[in-house]
Design a protein around this motif. Structure first.
Motif, PDB file in Angstrom:
ATOM      1  N   SER A  88      19.494  12.991  38.623  1.00  0.00           N
ATOM      2  CA  SER A  88      20.482  12.665  39.653  1.00  0.00           C
ATOM      3  C   SER A  88      19.842  12.629  41.039  1.00  0.00           C
ATOM      4  O   SER A  88      20.106  11.732  41.836  1.00  0.00           O
ATOM      5  N   CYS A 111      27.185   9.589  39.485  1.00  0.00           N
ATOM      6  CA  CYS A 111      28.368  10.321  39.023  1.00  0.00           C
ATOM      7  C   CYS A 111      28.143  10.859  37.606  1.00  0.00           C
ATOM      8  O   CYS A 111      28.477  12.009  37.307  1.00  0.00           O
ATOM      9  N   ASN A 114      25.501  13.790  37.653  1.00  0.00           N
ATOM     10  CA  ASN A 114      26.091  15.012  38.204  1.00  0.00           C
ATOM     11  C   ASN A 114      27.084  15.649  37.239  1.00  0.00           C
ATOM     12  O   ASN A 114      27.146  16.871  37.116  1.00  0.00           O
ATOM     13  N   PHE A 115      27.843  14.800  36.562  1.00  0.00           N
ATOM     14  CA  PHE A 115      28.812  15.320  35.589  1.00  0.00           C
ATOM     15  C   PHE A 115      28.097  16.026  34.435  1.00  0.00           C
ATOM     16  O   PHE A 115      28.495  17.130  34.027  1.00  0.00           O
ATOM     17  N   ASN A 175      29.566  16.978  44.619  1.00  0.00           N
ATOM     18  CA  ASN A 175      28.929  15.656  44.578  1.00  0.00           C
ATOM     19  C   ASN A 175      29.839  14.627  43.919  1.00  0.00           C
ATOM     20  O   ASN A 175      29.972  13.489  44.396  1.00  0.00           O
ATOM     21  N   LEU A 176      30.468  15.015  42.820  1.00  0.00           N
ATOM     22  CA  LEU A 176      31.399  14.102  42.147  1.00  0.00           C
ATOM     23  C   LEU A 176      32.559  13.737  43.059  1.00  0.00           C
ATOM     24  O   LEU A 176      32.982  12.577  43.111  1.00  0.00           O
ATOM     25  N   ILE A 179      31.301  11.287  45.739  1.00  0.00           N
ATOM     26  CA  ILE A 179      31.098   9.946  45.176  1.00  0.00           C
ATOM     27  C   ILE A 179      32.432   9.249  44.966  1.00  0.00           C
ATOM     28  O   ILE A 179      32.593   8.050  45.230  1.00  0.00           O
ATOM     29  N   ALA A 180      33.431  10.021  44.495  1.00  0.00           N
ATOM     30  CA  ALA A 180      34.759   9.439  44.280  1.00  0.00           C
ATOM     31  C   ALA A 180      35.389   9.000  45.597  1.00  0.00           C
ATOM     32  O   ALA A 180      35.992   7.928  45.689  1.00  0.00           O
TER      33      ALA A 180
END
Length: 214
Positions: A88, A111, A114-115, A175-176, A179-180
């Motif tokens: 990532s 994404c 990170n997930f 981070n997610l 990004i969203a």
């Protein structure tokens, strides 16, 4: 992963306290300390004869007395989480240098990595908590190769290394979220500009005023 301060606690030498029928003020002489991580640790045995320090390693012998599969899974989860975190990070640097692509190496890829990294950290943290609370990991480690004395756990505390893993999972979740949010197209605020209508009469009037002023 390699530090010995995932858990700390206080251990009571139950055998020694029962032999002398120790009361509450005297129990202090039989309360020691223990600390350990995923690979090594140490303890201070207090059995009425003063504190005796000792160190131990989880592998290769002690792990056989623990829940071996669960302990190995925790280490594997953390290794996989580190791998995906590095992936990532690499793609984030790539997107910072170049124009992001709507592909596996773009925002969707960041994404995904990170997930996966955050998910494996959560699995490792949850598994470690299960080993401590459900499988009595601290008690098993404290009584490893103790043929005469038996120790009971008075207190357990998760230490900095454990909370760093929790913070890592939280950072991946942030981070997610970022990004969203970056993918949301917010409506632009349009400012109304006043239109100036200039007619032929206005031009003639302005010309007339200029000529009179001369």
């Amino acid at each position: 992963m390699g530090t010995p301060k995932w858990m700390t606690g206080k251990i009571l030498c139950k055998t020694g306290a029962d032999l002398v029928n120790a009361t509450d003020p005297e129990l202090v002489k039989f309360i020691g300390e223990i600390y350990y991580g995923l690979f090594r640790g140490g303890k201070i045995r207090q059995c009425g004869l003063g504190g005796r320090r000792s160190k131990f390693t989880i592998f290769p012998h002690m792990v056989k007395k623990l829940n071996t599969g669960l302990h190995v899974m925790i280490i594997m989860f953390l290794c996989v989480a580190i791998f995906f975190s590095l992936v990532s990070f690499g793609f984030c640097i790539l997107n910072a240098i170049k124009v992001p692509y709507r592909a596996i190496n773009g925002p969707a890829g960041a994404c995904l990595w990170n997930f996966l990294a955050g998910g494996f950290v959560v699995l490792a943290v949850t598994s470690f908590m299960a080993a401590v609370k459900l499988h009595h990991l601290t008690e098993r480690i404290a009584n490893f190769r103790e043929n005469v004395f038996r120790f009971v756990i008075l207190e357990e505390r998760f230490e900095d290394c454990f909370w760093i893993c929790v913070a890592s999972a939280t950072a991946h979740a942030v981070n997610l979220l970022l990004i969203a949010i970056s993918g949301i197209h917010f409506p632009k605020v349009k400012t109304k500009t006043e239109e100036v209508n200039v007619t032929a009469e206005d031009i003639i009037l302005k010309f007339f005023v200029l000529s009179r002023s001369k």
